[in-house]
Write a protein that holds these residues in place. Sequence first.
Motif, PDB file in Angstrom:
ATOM      1  N   ALA A   1       0.608  -1.455   0.326  1.00  0.00           N
ATOM      2  CA  ALA A   1       0.321   0.174  -0.067  1.00  0.00           C
ATOM      3  C   ALA A   1       0.981   1.594  -0.163  1.00  0.00           C
ATOM      4  O   ALA A   1       0.591   2.332  -0.602  1.00  0.00           O
ATOM      5  CB  ALA A   1      -0.442  -0.033   1.755  1.00  0.00           C
ATOM      6  N   GLN A   2       2.030   0.453   0.332  1.00  0.00           N
ATOM      7  CA  GLN A   2       2.678   2.374   0.565  1.00  0.00           C
ATOM      8  C   GLN A   2       3.247   3.100  -0.634  1.00  0.00           C
ATOM      9  O   GLN A   2       3.995   3.171  -0.482  1.00  0.00           O
ATOM     10  CB  GLN A   2       4.483   2.255   1.879  1.00  0.00           C
ATOM     11  N   LEU A   3       3.386   1.957  -1.661  1.00  0.00           N
ATOM     12  CA  LEU A   3       4.175   2.175  -3.333  1.00  0.00           C
ATOM     13  C   LEU A   3       2.944   2.563  -3.984  1.00  0.00           C
ATOM     14  O   LEU A   3       3.024   3.176  -5.512  1.00  0.00           O
ATOM     15  CB  LEU A   3       5.149   0.937  -3.721  1.00  0.00           C
ATOM     16  N   LEU A   4       1.138   2.979  -3.532  1.00  0.00           N
ATOM     17  CA  LEU A   4       0.708   3.506  -4.422  1.00  0.00           C
ATOM     18  C   LEU A   4      -0.008   5.181  -3.953  1.00  0.00           C
ATOM     19  O   LEU A   4       0.319   4.958  -2.813  1.00  0.00           O
ATOM     20  CB  LEU A   4      -0.600   1.738  -3.555  1.00  0.00           C
ATOM     21  N   PRO A   5      -0.803   5.213  -5.096  1.00  0.00           N
ATOM     22  CA  PRO A   5      -1.611   6.610  -4.691  1.00  0.00           C
ATOM     23  C   PRO A   5      -2.421   6.358  -3.764  1.00  0.00           C
ATOM     24  O   PRO A   5      -3.491   5.490  -3.504  1.00  0.00           O
ATOM     25  CB  PRO A   5      -1.254   7.255  -5.591  1.00  0.00           C
ATOM     26  N   ALA A   6      -2.411   7.852  -2.783  1.00  0.00           N
ATOM     27  CA  ALA A   6      -4.039   7.557  -1.882  1.00  0.00           C
ATOM     28  C   ALA A   6      -5.261   7.962  -3.031  1.00  0.00           C
ATOM     29  O   ALA A   6      -4.796   8.640  -3.520  1.00  0.00           O
ATOM     30  CB  ALA A   6      -3.635   8.812  -1.305  1.00  0.00           C
ATOM     31  N   THR A   7      -6.231   7.752  -2.496  1.00  0.00           N
ATOM     32  CA  THR A   7      -7.292   7.872  -3.004  1.00  0.00           C
ATOM     33  C   THR A   7      -7.499   9.477  -3.213  1.00  0.00           C
ATOM     34  O   THR A   7      -6.921   9.993  -1.897  1.00  0.00           O
ATOM     35  CB  THR A   7      -8.471   7.527  -2.883  1.00  0.00           C
ATOM     36  N   LEU A   8      -7.517  10.058  -4.324  1.00  0.00           N
ATOM     37  CA  LEU A   8      -7.633  12.200  -4.544  1.00  0.00           C
ATOM     38  C   LEU A   8      -9.294  11.959  -4.447  1.00  0.00           C
ATOM     39  O   LEU A   8      -9.836  11.413  -5.214  1.00  0.00           O
ATOM     40  CB  LEU A   8      -7.112  12.111  -4.994  1.00  0.00           C
ATOM     41  N   PRO A   9      -9.582  13.191  -4.482  1.00  0.00           N
ATOM     42  CA  PRO A   9     -10.892  13.918  -4.832  1.00  0.00           C
ATOM     43  C   PRO A   9     -10.596  14.008  -6.046  1.00  0.00           C
ATOM     44  O   PRO A   9     -10.160  14.556  -6.386  1.00  0.00           O
ATOM     45  CB  PRO A   9     -11.176  14.980  -3.795  1.00  0.00           C
TER      46      PRO A   9
ATOM     47  N   PRO B   1      14.469  19.519  -9.052  1.00  0.00           N
ATOM     48  CA  PRO B   1      14.840  20.194  -9.037  1.00  0.00           C
ATOM     49  C   PRO B   1      13.779  21.046 -10.633  1.00  0.00           C
ATOM     50  O   PRO B   1      12.302  20.086 -10.854  1.00  0.00           O
ATOM     51  CB  PRO B   1      15.766  20.090 -10.728  1.00  0.00           C
ATOM     52  N   TYR B   2      12.731  22.473 -10.793  1.00  0.00           N
ATOM     53  CA  TYR B   2      12.334  22.382 -11.432  1.00  0.00           C
ATOM     54  C   TYR B   2      12.030  22.189 -12.835  1.00  0.00           C
ATOM     55  O   TYR B   2      10.876  21.874 -12.750  1.00  0.00           O
ATOM     56  CB  TYR B   2      11.940  24.389 -11.784  1.00  0.00           C
ATOM     57  N   GLN B   3      12.705  21.780 -13.475  1.00  0.00           N
ATOM     58  CA  GLN B   3      12.285  21.607 -14.727  1.00  0.00           C
ATOM     59  C   GLN B   3      12.023  19.466 -14.601  1.00  0.00           C
ATOM     60  O   GLN B   3      11.625  19.241 -15.485  1.00  0.00           O
ATOM     61  CB  GLN B   3      13.889  21.540 -15.599  1.00  0.00           C
ATOM     62  N   TRP B   4      13.196  19.378 -14.237  1.00  0.00           N
ATOM     63  CA  TRP B   4      12.077  17.857 -13.258  1.00  0.00           C
ATOM     64  C   TRP B   4      10.558  17.935 -12.909  1.00  0.00           C
ATOM     65  O   TRP B   4      10.230  17.014 -13.285  1.00  0.00           O
ATOM     66  CB  TRP B   4      13.208  17.274 -11.991  1.00  0.00           C
ATOM     67  N   PHE B   5      10.240  18.460 -11.943  1.00  0.00           N
ATOM     68  CA  PHE B   5       9.034  18.548 -11.082  1.00  0.00           C
ATOM     69  C   PHE B   5       8.124  18.562 -12.552  1.00  0.00           C
ATOM     70  O   PHE B   5       6.931  18.431 -13.456  1.00  0.00           O
ATOM     71  CB  PHE B   5       9.272  19.154 -10.793  1.00  0.00           C
ATOM     72  N   MET B   6       8.776  19.438 -13.554  1.00  0.00           N
ATOM     73  CA  MET B   6       7.924  20.151 -14.508  1.00  0.00           C
ATOM     74  C   MET B   6       7.839  18.703 -15.482  1.00  0.00           C
ATOM     75  O   MET B   6       6.267  18.389 -16.465  1.00  0.00           O
ATOM     76  CB  MET B   6       8.037  21.002 -15.266  1.00  0.00           C
ATOM     77  N   ALA B   7       8.732  17.844 -15.534  1.00  0.00           N
ATOM     78  CA  ALA B   7       8.303  16.555 -16.752  1.00  0.00           C
ATOM     79  C   ALA B   7       7.874  15.303 -15.988  1.00  0.00           C
ATOM     80  O   ALA B   7       7.609  14.742 -17.039  1.00  0.00           O
ATOM     81  CB  ALA B   7      10.051  16.434 -16.978  1.00  0.00           C
ATOM     82  N   LEU B   8       7.789  15.572 -14.589  1.00  0.00           N
ATOM     83  CA  LEU B   8       7.421  14.579 -14.118  1.00  0.00           C
ATOM     84  C   LEU B   8       5.829  14.077 -14.175  1.00  0.00           C
ATOM     85  O   LEU B   8       5.231  14.500 -14.677  1.00  0.00           O
ATOM     86  CB  LEU B   8       7.661  13.890 -12.063  1.00  0.00           C
ATOM     87  N   GLU B   9       5.082  12.393 -13.860  1.00  0.00           N
ATOM     88  CA  GLU B   9       4.219  12.303 -14.591  1.00  0.00           C
ATOM     89  C   GLU B   9       3.189  11.818 -12.969  1.00  0.00           C
ATOM     90  O   GLU B   9       4.474  11.263 -11.941  1.00  0.00           O
ATOM     91  CB  GLU B   9       4.128  10.907 -15.451  1.00  0.00           C
ATOM     92  N   ARG B  10       1.884  11.504 -12.526  1.00  0.00           N
ATOM     93  CA  ARG B  10       1.527  11.392 -11.854  1.00  0.00           C
ATOM     94  C   ARG B  10       2.109  10.030 -11.190  1.00  0.00           C
ATOM     95  O   ARG B  10       2.361   9.126 -11.887  1.00  0.00           O
ATOM     96  CB  ARG B  10      -0.361  11.629 -11.953  1.00  0.00           C
ATOM     97  N   PRO B  11       1.590   9.374 -10.083  1.00  0.00           N
ATOM     98  CA  PRO B  11       1.981   8.290  -9.762  1.00  0.00           C
ATOM     99  C   PRO B  11       0.776   7.316 -10.317  1.00  0.00           C
ATOM    100  O   PRO B  11      -0.268   6.379  -9.056  1.00  0.00           O
ATOM    101  CB  PRO B  11       2.175   8.318  -8.153  1.00  0.00           C
TER     102      PRO B  11
ATOM    103  N   VAL C   1       2.941  12.217  -2.916  1.00  0.00           N
ATOM    104  CA  VAL C   1       2.977  12.214  -4.180  1.00  0.00           C
ATOM    105  C   VAL C   1       4.015  11.926  -5.398  1.00  0.00           C
ATOM    106  O   VAL C   1       4.780  11.359  -6.468  1.00  0.00           O
ATOM    107  CB  VAL C   1       1.097  13.209  -4.941  1.00  0.00           C
ATOM    108  N   ILE C   2       5.144  13.843  -5.045  1.00  0.00           N
ATOM    109  CA  ILE C   2       5.700  13.546  -5.213  1.00  0.00           C
ATOM    110  C   ILE C   2       7.331  11.982  -5.569  1.00  0.00           C
ATOM    111  O   ILE C   2       8.178  11.647  -6.135  1.00  0.00           O
ATOM    112  CB  ILE C   2       6.920  14.885  -4.274  1.00  0.00           C
ATOM    113  N   GLY C   3       6.889  11.833  -3.872  1.00  0.00           N
ATOM    114  CA  GLY C   3       7.708  10.843  -3.935  1.00  0.00           C
ATOM    115  C   GLY C   3       7.827   9.126  -4.534  1.00  0.00           C
ATOM    116  O   GLY C   3       8.448   8.682  -5.271  1.00  0.00           O
ATOM    117  N   LEU C   4       6.337   9.310  -4.966  1.00  0.00           N
ATOM    118  CA  LEU C   4       5.847   7.841  -5.581  1.00  0.00           C
ATOM    119  C   LEU C   4       6.464   8.142  -7.301  1.00  0.00           C
ATOM    120  O   LEU C   4       6.470   7.457  -7.535  1.00  0.00           O
ATOM    121  CB  LEU C   4       4.420   7.674  -5.662  1.00  0.00           C
TER     122      LEU C   4
END
Length: 732
Positions: free
Chosen positions: A41-49, A85-95, A217-220
């Motif tokens: 469960a720790q490797l899965l994203p939480a439910t978001l509204p 870094p900022y540019q990495w953040f912009m390139a990351l995908e949702r978990p 979310v960012i860690g996942l």
Amino acid sequence: MAGLLVAIGVAAAVALGMAYFVPEKLRDVALSIKGKANLVAQLLPATLPQPSKIEQAYWLPQNWSAQQRYWFHHTSQGTATIPVPYQWFMALERPELSVFYTRLTDDDYLRRLGFIPSPSSNDFTGNAPGYGYHDDAQKADAAQPGRAPNLPNNPNGLPVGFAILKGGVDPTTGESYEDQIGLTCAACHTGHLEYKNVSIRIDGGPSMVNLGEVERVIGLSIGYTLMLPWRFERFASKLEEIKGQSVDREKLKEGLKLALDKIKRQKAQTDGLLAAQGVLDLDEGFGRLDALNRIGNQVFYANFLDQKTGELADPLLKRNFVRNDAPVSFPPIWDTPYFLWAQYDASVLNELVRNAGEALGVAAKINMTAAAPGRPLFGSSIHLSDVARIEELLRGTDPFSAPNPGGRKFNGLIAPRWRDAQEKFRADPAWAIDEKLAEKGRDLYRAHCFECHRGPVNDPEFDKKWPQDSFWQPENPDRTAKNEKNWVEIGGRHYFSLVQLPVAEIGTDSQQSRVLTERRVHLPDSLGVKPVDDLNKAWGCNLLPDDASDPLFVLALMDVVGKTVDQWNVANGTPDQLKQQMWGPRKNCQNQRIYVNARANIGGKDKGVLSLDARYRARPLDGVWATAPYLHNGSVPTLRDMLLPQRERPTSFCVGSRQFDPVNVGLVTKAHADEACAAGLTNFDVSLLGNSNRGHSFEGQETDVTKLPPGVVGPELNDDERRSLVAYLKTL
């Protein structure tokens, strides 16, 4: 046997399908199972509204121009809250395990975490109706004179409260860093309400973000990028598109691994510390944060960690880490520059220390480990001049500078007005105010609310009916009798002296008050910080010597932030006049009504001792309609519920949705306590530690208010009286 294998295969297929299509649902199932499933469960994203449908958006007029508003939303305070870094953040995908690229920073996804979308600075003109900016709103904004700041850089249209920290040199390691992303005070102090697919947005209001889930979310997202080869390739390609040049994939992968290792190491360390203490963090959820304990953990624990190994040079520093156990709602910040004490617990006097301390708490870079050539202790990345400008923008000019006493008013950021929101729903009777009820409510306010919240900030009828009780009177008769004033003058500037009440008397949840009266921190000798001596020498605080080996957290924080400010001034060669302007006229001293110098007989000798008397402060109620949920810990969902006897208040309600109830004024509540919250919302259970909804209750049977029991502030009201008070509070 064959049947069992088929069943296992079906179960595995279902699990894989859930992991792909609805991973958050799989996490909910796994969390309910002990053992290895819980680890999964720790490797899965939480439910978001799910994001609500918004057809129109409006920023309410609060005396700021569109440009001032946007500047507040996106000006960096020098923080690097996001751990990549900022540019990495912009390139990351949702978990999420998606076949297609799904950008982490999409508006709809970040809205699910509680953030408010904001336009790009590249084409911002002050008219962006999809984001709540309208040409007609500019006419309504009576913007402050003399301040038209340049637009901050937000080329990718990140949400309100996100700001770019330009790359520089880390004051701790001396190594260079790329552009970073930090959260600003706007992330937590900008609110929005939703009603019939319309978003009403409010500067200075309490936000409904879930910062704890942002961290996960960012860690996942980083973890998924490293685990799934096709996902890493998509990330690298997107980064190349952003940078406009090719990237070394091996070097990039190594950088991602280092970032993830740091996140995992910090998580393992904090989990171990909590386990050793036999405690768990409290769930802050949407709209709340244990800001003080988080600041303490960042400043007095995380800042001492070696940047490469993650280890502590002094094992005793482990005791500085405590769990998050005092979550509070984000307080509204209109008027606050003129409050003598801004925090719920009336703990910090000086505004620059308050705001710079907040910046340190959301991960401004600072050297607290060892001085080196070019890297002095307390050197930091804080943008102190902009931190001071934010306070100026909130403050405006001194209301007592008006020549006519009748013309006194706040002219910085002002409270949102019900009538401005009502304009968007003219034909809706739920937004109408019954004037007769409101008039009756004014009398009830004077009888039952005035004692603590004082006269209303902007009600000429109240001031006409009770001129001596006006908020703008330097003294009110009832306070004069106690040798207290409404307004005090310090260094030529006026401050409103908020009523402070002992926690035991007001009866609300005590967890917040304990942080600054009980928490202590260990300070290594190498830091050279001796809070009592330093504050007495620099500011004449009249603190008595503390016999304890570890100083009180609040005093240590005041001292460290003060030294950080001093070091910034040295590094930037700040002229004396500008120093004084940024510091303001207030000292960096403790609240002497809480930290009391008392006398005691110790070993047969009369000795001065420090006595601690925890208090909460009461603020004026202008704009209170826009600040649900209520009480400092957000434990009461509506204004109507606030006026009920405490035994009748909701015992659970859902937090995270911004759907607004204009009749009861606040969150839309459950039909019954056992009703489940919609997927992803926080269920607020008042029986849990830190969540008490007791106190500040209208249920007294005595006519003499001095005989009311602790936690009871007035008589039990009937329903007509409650409706009248709610109607009046809408007008403030």
